[in-house]
Scaffold this motif. Structure first.
Motif, mmCIF file in Angstrom:
data_model
loop_
_atom_site.group_PDB
_atom_site.id
_atom_site.type_symbol
_atom_site.label_atom_id
_atom_site.label_comp_id
_atom_site.label_asym_id
_atom_site.label_seq_id
_atom_site.Cartn_x
_atom_site.Cartn_y
_atom_site.Cartn_z
ATOM 1 N N GLY A 52 0.803 -1.210 0.000
ATOM 2 C CA GLY A 52 0.000 0.000 0.000
ATOM 3 C C GLY A 52 0.834 1.257 0.000
ATOM 4 O O GLY A 52 2.058 1.227 -0.175
ATOM 5 N N VAL A 53 0.159 2.382 0.204
ATOM 6 C CA VAL A 53 0.806 3.690 0.237
ATOM 7 C C VAL A 53 1.032 4.079 1.700
ATOM 8 O O VAL A 53 0.102 4.018 2.512
ATOM 9 N N TYR A 54 2.243 4.488 2.015
ATOM 10 C CA TYR A 54 2.598 4.843 3.381
ATOM 11 C C TYR A 54 2.909 6.335 3.493
ATOM 12 O O TYR A 54 3.250 7.000 2.504
ATOM 13 N N MET A 86 2.599 12.700 -4.854
ATOM 14 C CA MET A 86 3.642 11.850 -4.274
ATOM 15 C C MET A 86 4.368 11.058 -5.354
ATOM 16 O O MET A 86 5.594 10.902 -5.310
ATOM 17 N N ALA A 87 3.617 10.576 -6.354
ATOM 18 C CA ALA A 87 4.246 9.838 -7.452
ATOM 19 C C ALA A 87 5.170 10.734 -8.257
ATOM 20 O O ALA A 87 6.288 10.344 -8.606
ATOM 21 N N SER A 126 7.968 9.108 -5.045
ATOM 22 C CA SER A 126 7.686 8.143 -3.986
ATOM 23 C C SER A 126 7.928 6.704 -4.440
ATOM 24 O O SER A 126 8.192 5.830 -3.636
ATOM 25 N N GLY A 127 7.814 6.454 -5.758
ATOM 26 C CA GLY A 127 8.156 5.146 -6.311
ATOM 27 C C GLY A 127 7.104 4.078 -6.166
ATOM 28 O O GLY A 127 7.289 2.953 -6.621
ATOM 29 N N VAL A 128 5.970 4.384 -5.541
ATOM 30 C CA VAL A 128 4.931 3.377 -5.337
ATOM 31 C C VAL A 128 4.148 3.144 -6.622
ATOM 32 O O VAL A 128 3.937 2.011 -7.044
ATOM 33 N N ALA A 162 0.292 14.987 4.572
ATOM 34 C CA ALA A 162 -0.166 13.628 4.277
ATOM 35 C C ALA A 162 0.975 12.628 4.250
ATOM 36 O O ALA A 162 0.795 11.459 4.580
ATOM 37 N N GLY A 163 2.169 13.062 3.829
ATOM 38 C CA GLY A 163 3.273 12.114 3.752
ATOM 39 C C GLY A 163 4.542 12.749 3.233
ATOM 40 O O GLY A 163 4.588 13.945 2.901
ATOM 41 N N LEU A 164 5.585 11.930 3.170
ATOM 42 C CA LEU A 164 6.878 12.347 2.634
ATOM 43 C C LEU A 164 7.182 11.548 1.379
ATOM 44 O O LEU A 164 7.008 10.328 1.360
ATOM 45 N N ALA A 165 7.620 12.231 0.334
ATOM 46 C CA ALA A 165 8.089 11.564 -0.889
ATOM 47 C C ALA A 165 9.600 11.717 -0.942
ATOM 48 O O ALA A 165 10.136 12.800 -0.692
#
Length: 384
Positions: A175-177, A201-202, A206-208, A249-252
């Motif tokens: 999943g996405v973290y 993020m992509a 982020s590489g997911v 929301a997150g870190l890339a």
């Protein structure tokens, strides 16, 4: 019900893994589902093929390279279909030509132009599972054209859009973290995340998921779910969700970058040469008659050839870190909090840039873990 599933190279890297996938597919068929399954090449097959090319010449004909690379995906789908047929499930493997997947643009980085939906429906009438070679299309000359990095994701989402089906992307993460779990094992996994934030993020590395696949899913409202192979839980990519209420929301994190420093006397000529050769630049600034920016490791190979006689320096050990969240740049306290946090651990961020959804900066590779840990704690992105 029709389902599109995609499996990456690590998920089909061995015969045992391919057999495990076919057992899952058999279960789905027994539930009454029809499946279109997009596969990448096995493991490091594509890199191995490129190594063979480099043993011949550093400047190969791109058409011929594409015709070589598509064989990796064809091997995967053929083996999978053989394994599934051996289990008594009616299946077939098909390449881009057989399915009418057309592409345009440049070799090694083509864009899907169209997919023949009627052909796909005809095959689904006869077969319960249709295996599709990802990463490829057919150009106007009838030649194979590969779709660039993450091309199998793009293939899967495009097919799901045309067939109006849900798309399950199986990869080596579940999943996405909030933060790369490979760096911080206490990162938080999202049950769902918005198209906009996932796209940001992509695009920031982020590489997911590859940016193009997320953009396609967003445009055509594809029900897109990211899972680890054979896992039931993952992250659903949706139009909106409660993540949009969060400050961050997150870190890339993008480590596959090289920083360039080049004389800025002929800035227009430099930028034109970069554009003409499809080299994307980021974190751009000019200081003391020096132009600085970062490019991908792959683009650096092209850059070296173009600017071989120019006066430039390059630095390999740099990482771009981005904090991502809706309207993040308009919240001044977030940038302030970011800078104070980095100052606490003695880090001086370089080349800070902002967008509506992100604040990005560069650090040395050796500092990445400390920076990610500190920001993860500061913005509550880690499990305690």
């Amino acid at each position: 019900m029709l389902i599109v599933e995609k499996y990456g190279g690590s998920s089909v890297s061995t015969i045992e893994k391919i057999k495990n996938i076919t057992l899952h597919l058999k279960e789905e068929v027994e539930k009454g589902n029809k499946l279109i399954v997009v596969l990448s090449a096995m493991g490091k097959t594509t890199n191995g093929l490129l190594d063979l090319v480099n043993q011949i010449t550093p400047n190969p004909n791109k058409r011929e390279v594409d015709h070589l690379l598509v064989t990796g995906e064809i091997v995967s789908i053929s083996l999978a279909s053989i394994a599934l047929t051996d289990l008594g499930v009616n299946s077939i493997s098909l390449n881009a030509f057989q399915l009418g997947i057309t592409a345009e643009g440049l070799h090694e980085n083509g864009l899907i132009k169209s997919i023949d939906k009627l052909k796909m429906l005809d095959y689904l009438k006869e077969y319960d599972v249709v295996f599709v070679a990802g990463f490829q299309g057919i150009d106007e000359n009838g030649d194979f054209m590969t779709l660039g990095r993450g091309g199998s994701d793009t293939t899967a989402v495009a097919i799901a859009a045309v067939m109006q089906a849900s798309c399950y992307i199986y990869t080596d993460v579940d999943g996405v973290y909030t933060v790369d779990p490979g760096i911080m094992n206490n990162a938080i996994r999202y049950n769902q995340i918005s198209y906009d934030l996932m796209l940001e993020m992509a695009s920031l590395g982020s590489g997911v998921l590859i940016t193009r696949s997320v953009a396609l899913a967003s445009e055509y409202k594809v029900n897109l779910i990211l899972l680890k192979s054979m896992n039931k839980e993952g992250t659903k990519i949706v139009k909106t969700d409660n993540i949009e209420k969060l400050k961050v929301a997150g870190l890339a994190i993008n480590k596959k970058l090289i920083q360039i420093e080049i004389d800025a006397d002929d800035i227009e000529d430099v930028l034109k040469a970069l554009e003409d050769n499809g080299i994307k630049i980021d974190m751009f600034n000019i200081n003391d008659h020096k132009m600085k920016f970062v490019i991908s490791e792959n683009d650096f190979k092209i850059f070296e050839k173009i600017f071989l006689t120019e006066n430039f320096k390059y630095f390999k050990n740099v990482t771009k870190i981005s904090i991502v969240g809706n309207g993040i740049s308009s919240r001044g306290f977030i940038l302030s909090k970011l800078l104070l946090s980095l100052n606490d651990i003695g880090i001086n961020p370089r080349n800070i840039s902002t967008s509506e959804l992100a604040i990005s900066f560069l650090v040395d590779n050796e500092d990445v873990t400390n920076v990610v840990r500190k920001l993860g704690e500061t913005f509550e992105l880690l499990n305690k």
